[in-house]
Design a protein around this motif. Structure first.
Motif, PDB file in Angstrom:
ATOM      1  N   ALA A  39      38.356  55.966  46.871  1.00 25.11           N
ATOM      2  CA  ALA A  39      37.683  55.257  47.537  1.00 25.11           C
ATOM      3  C   ALA A  39      37.907  53.844  47.116  1.00 25.11           C
ATOM      4  N   THR A  40      37.868  52.688  48.054  1.00 24.76           N
ATOM      5  CA  THR A  40      38.265  51.231  47.512  1.00 24.76           C
ATOM      6  C   THR A  40      36.985  50.264  48.139  1.00 24.76           C
ATOM      7  N   ASP A  41      36.434  49.480  47.293  1.00 27.11           N
ATOM      8  CA  ASP A  41      35.810  48.416  47.705  1.00 27.11           C
ATOM      9  C   ASP A  41      36.610  47.255  47.872  1.00 27.11           C
ATOM     10  N   CYS A  42      36.854  46.768  49.264  1.00 26.06           N
ATOM     11  CA  CYS A  42      37.868  45.675  49.779  1.00 26.06           C
ATOM     12  C   CYS A  42      37.164  44.384  49.596  1.00 26.06           C
ATOM     13  N   HIS A  43      36.121  44.193  49.006  1.00 28.11           N
ATOM     14  CA  HIS A  43      35.412  42.759  48.943  1.00 28.11           C
ATOM     15  C   HIS A  43      34.371  42.773  48.011  1.00 28.11           C
ATOM     16  N   ILE A  44      34.832  42.017  46.724  1.00 26.27           N
ATOM     17  CA  ILE A  44      33.570  41.613  45.859  1.00 26.27           C
ATOM     18  C   ILE A  44      34.018  40.138  45.382  1.00 26.27           C
ATOM     19  N   HIS A  45      32.948  39.744  44.469  1.00 27.10           N
ATOM     20  CA  HIS A  45      33.041  38.835  43.929  1.00 27.10           C
ATOM     21  C   HIS A  45      32.716  38.685  42.572  1.00 27.10           C
ATOM     22  N   LEU A  46      33.435  37.922  41.439  1.00 32.87           N
ATOM     23  CA  LEU A  46      33.086  38.043  40.119  1.00 32.87           C
ATOM     24  C   LEU A  46      32.813  36.910  39.625  1.00 32.87           C
ATOM     25  N   TYR A  47      31.807  36.557  38.654  1.00 37.82           N
ATOM     26  CA  TYR A  47      31.654  35.344  37.950  1.00 37.82           C
ATOM     27  C   TYR A  47      31.658  35.722  36.528  1.00 37.82           C
ATOM     28  N   LEU A  48      32.577  34.952  35.811  1.00 36.94           N
ATOM     29  CA  LEU A  48      32.671  35.238  34.468  1.00 36.94           C
ATOM     30  C   LEU A  48      32.351  34.025  33.462  1.00 36.94           C
ATOM     31  N   PRO A  49      31.811  34.628  32.452  1.00 35.83           N
ATOM     32  CA  PRO A  49      31.488  33.576  31.442  1.00 35.83           C
ATOM     33  C   PRO A  49      32.339  32.544  30.919  1.00 35.83           C
ATOM     34  N   GLY A  50      32.157  31.236  30.853  1.00 38.90           N
ATOM     35  CA  GLY A  50      33.081  30.180  30.577  1.00 38.90           C
ATOM     36  C   GLY A  50      33.970  29.853  31.721  1.00 38.90           C
ATOM     37  N   TYR A  51      33.526  29.853  33.009  1.00 41.81           N
ATOM     38  CA  TYR A  51      34.208  29.465  34.250  1.00 41.81           C
ATOM     39  C   TYR A  51      33.025  28.797  35.220  1.00 41.81           C
ATOM     40  N   GLU A  52      33.246  27.625  35.256  1.00 40.50           N
ATOM     41  CA  GLU A  52      32.118  26.829  36.042  1.00 40.50           C
ATOM     42  C   GLU A  52      32.419  26.875  37.435  1.00 40.50           C
TER      43      GLU A  52
ATOM     44  N   TYR B  65      34.307  28.526  43.004  1.00 41.76           N
ATOM     45  CA  TYR B  65      35.475  28.433  42.221  1.00 41.76           C
ATOM     46  C   TYR B  65      36.281  27.314  43.064  1.00 41.76           C
ATOM     47  N   GLN B  66      36.267  27.611  44.396  1.00 38.88           N
ATOM     48  CA  GLN B  66      36.959  26.669  45.135  1.00 38.88           C
ATOM     49  C   GLN B  66      38.538  26.908  44.940  1.00 38.88           C
ATOM     50  N   ARG B  67      39.260  25.888  44.525  1.00 38.66           N
ATOM     51  CA  ARG B  67      40.962  26.448  44.212  1.00 38.66           C
ATOM     52  C   ARG B  67      41.328  26.679  42.937  1.00 38.66           C
ATOM     53  N   ASP B  68      40.286  27.070  42.183  1.00 38.33           N
ATOM     54  CA  ASP B  68      40.581  27.360  40.897  1.00 38.33           C
ATOM     55  C   ASP B  68      40.554  28.897  40.665  1.00 38.33           C
TER      56      ASP B  68
ATOM     57  N   VAL C 203      42.398  38.679  45.977  1.00 39.14           N
ATOM     58  CA  VAL C 203      42.676  37.607  46.988  1.00 39.14           C
ATOM     59  C   VAL C 203      42.376  35.911  46.626  1.00 39.14           C
ATOM     60  N   ALA C 204      43.190  35.318  46.450  1.00 42.82           N
ATOM     61  CA  ALA C 204      43.192  33.879  45.983  1.00 42.82           C
ATOM     62  C   ALA C 204      43.038  32.779  46.684  1.00 42.82           C
ATOM     63  N   ALA C 205      42.474  31.748  46.242  1.00 42.56           N
ATOM     64  CA  ALA C 205      42.577  30.522  47.252  1.00 42.56           C
ATOM     65  C   ALA C 205      44.113  29.909  47.138  1.00 42.56           C
ATOM     66  N   VAL C 206      44.780  29.752  47.987  1.00 43.43           N
ATOM     67  CA  VAL C 206      46.082  29.322  48.249  1.00 43.43           C
ATOM     68  C   VAL C 206      46.250  28.101  49.098  1.00 43.43           C
ATOM     69  N   THR C 207      46.960  27.076  48.701  1.00 40.56           N
ATOM     70  CA  THR C 207      46.995  25.813  49.505  1.00 40.56           C
ATOM     71  C   THR C 207      48.754  25.898  49.926  1.00 40.56           C
ATOM     72  N   PRO C 208      48.737  24.941  50.917  1.00 40.11           N
ATOM     73  CA  PRO C 208      50.387  24.717  51.380  1.00 40.11           C
ATOM     74  C   PRO C 208      51.052  23.911  50.191  1.00 40.11           C
ATOM     75  N   ASP C 209      50.230  23.660  49.142  1.00 36.29           N
ATOM     76  CA  ASP C 209      51.148  22.795  47.975  1.00 36.29           C
ATOM     77  C   ASP C 209      50.997  23.962  46.692  1.00 36.29           C
ATOM     78  N   THR C 210      50.578  24.914  46.878  1.00 33.12           N
ATOM     79  CA  THR C 210      50.598  25.745  45.699  1.00 33.12           C
ATOM     80  C   THR C 210      52.132  26.167  45.344  1.00 33.12           C
ATOM     81  N   PRO C 211      52.546  25.918  44.065  1.00 29.42           N
ATOM     82  CA  PRO C 211      53.962  26.103  43.522  1.00 29.42           C
ATOM     83  C   PRO C 211      54.288  27.462  43.827  1.00 29.42           C
ATOM     84  N   ASP C 212      55.522  27.767  44.084  1.00 28.10           N
ATOM     85  CA  ASP C 212      56.309  29.115  44.132  1.00 28.10           C
ATOM     86  C   ASP C 212      56.105  29.955  42.978  1.00 28.10           C
ATOM     87  N   ARG C 213      56.274  29.064  41.810  1.00 31.75           N
ATOM     88  CA  ARG C 213      56.080  29.960  40.401  1.00 31.75           C
ATOM     89  C   ARG C 213      54.714  30.329  40.316  1.00 31.75           C
TER      90      ARG C 213
END
Length: 287
Positions: free
Chosen positions: A24-37, A74-77, A96-106
């Motif tokens: 069974a899969t939970d397909c939508h959660i968010h995590l907030y880790l220490p050290g990330y604003e 976290y917006q785009r971070d 599932v990440a925040a991706v922009t049209p300018d996110t580098p291929d690498r």
């Protein structure tokens, strides 16, 4: 750097009535880790929600796999998301990440190697990447086989449907269509969602009925009617998520995570539950 309080949300309780099947899969959660604003443009982070916290919730609900969604805070971070995936491990977690049209291929390739399989499009306040960039983002992720996770107020579907029909990649219509306020199940916009699913590249996520419902928990009868109709129409295109840790919900109205799973007892047959919880997410996320 500010100090974010530790989690105080409930991570255990009475067992759900629905016995989750293996895988069974939970397909939508968010995590907030220490050290990330929280980043400018996003909401504040009221409490941490760590991998250790979520593992307790997984045990409570008997879930095995998870998809971590980049939170608006976290917006785009995406650094915290990537760190969480490393802790969770590739056998049981995707992102599932925040991706922009300018996110580098690498960067896209590096994220893929670390478990990212989708890009979030959020057309509600606080969204980091919106419908305005959706088609451009879709072109960037298409070579990797990723999907888009698209959230909007379903009552405004007419503003988005033309571009949704232009998408070639897989995409998810998030949060039961998030009709605010809920509409009747036979509304023309629900008809439109069914037609989008029939095109073969759209998915529909059963998640966070409490965010749009105007009726009481745990039934959420108004959004439940929409969910039942969509599930009956295309059970092979439905996935499910808890939306833990339910940020933005006051503790007085905090939803039961067991109830978020148990809605499937009323909205889906046992055969449909197997597809929604196991088979469909395995196909979409490569578990």
């Amino acid at each position: 750097m500010s100090e974010i309080p530790a989690n105080t949300r409930p991570l255990e309780g009475p067992a759900p009535r629905l016995k989750a099947p293996a895988g069974a899969t939970d397909c939508h959660i968010h995590l907030y880790l220490p050290g990330y604003e929280a980043q400018p443009g996003g909401p504040k982070i009221p409490e941490l929600a760590t991998v250790e916290d979520y593992r307790k919730l997984q045990q409570w609900l008997s879930l095995e796999r998870v998809v971590v969604t980049q939170p608006n805070a976290y917006q785009r971070d995406n650094r915290a998301l990537l760190a969480a995936l490393e802790q969770l491990g590739p056998d049981t977690a995707r992102g599932v990440a925040a991706v922009t049209p300018d996110t580098p291929d690498r960067d896209l390739q590096a994220w893929h190697d670390r478990g990212i399989r989708g890009a979030r499009i959020m057309n509600l306040p606080g969204g980091a990447v919106t419908h305005a960039d959706m088609l451009a983002v879709e072109k960037r992720i298409r070579p990797l086989g990723w999907h888009l996770m698209v959230q909007f107020n379903g009552c405004q579907l007419n503003d988005y449907i033309d571009n949704l029909q232009r998408l070639e990649s897989e995409y998810i219509i998030d949060h039961i269509g998030k009709f605010m306020p809920p509409v009747p199940a036979d509304d023309a916009r629900v008809d439109d969602i069914l037609r989008l699913l029939d095109r073969g590249n759209a998915w529909f996520k059963i998640c966070a009925g409490y965010e749009a419902s105007l009726t009481s928990a745990p039934e959420y009868a108004d959004v439940g009617a929409i969910a039942r109709r969509v599930i009956a129409h295309a059970p092979e295109r439905i996935i499910w998520g808890t939306n833990w840790p339910h940020v933005g919900v006051s503790r007085d109205n905090y939803p039961s995570d067991a109830d978020q799973l148990d809605v499937l007892l009323d909205w889906a047959t046992p055969e449909q539950q197997q597809k929604i919880l196991v088979d469909n997410p395995a196909r979409l996320y490569g578990f």
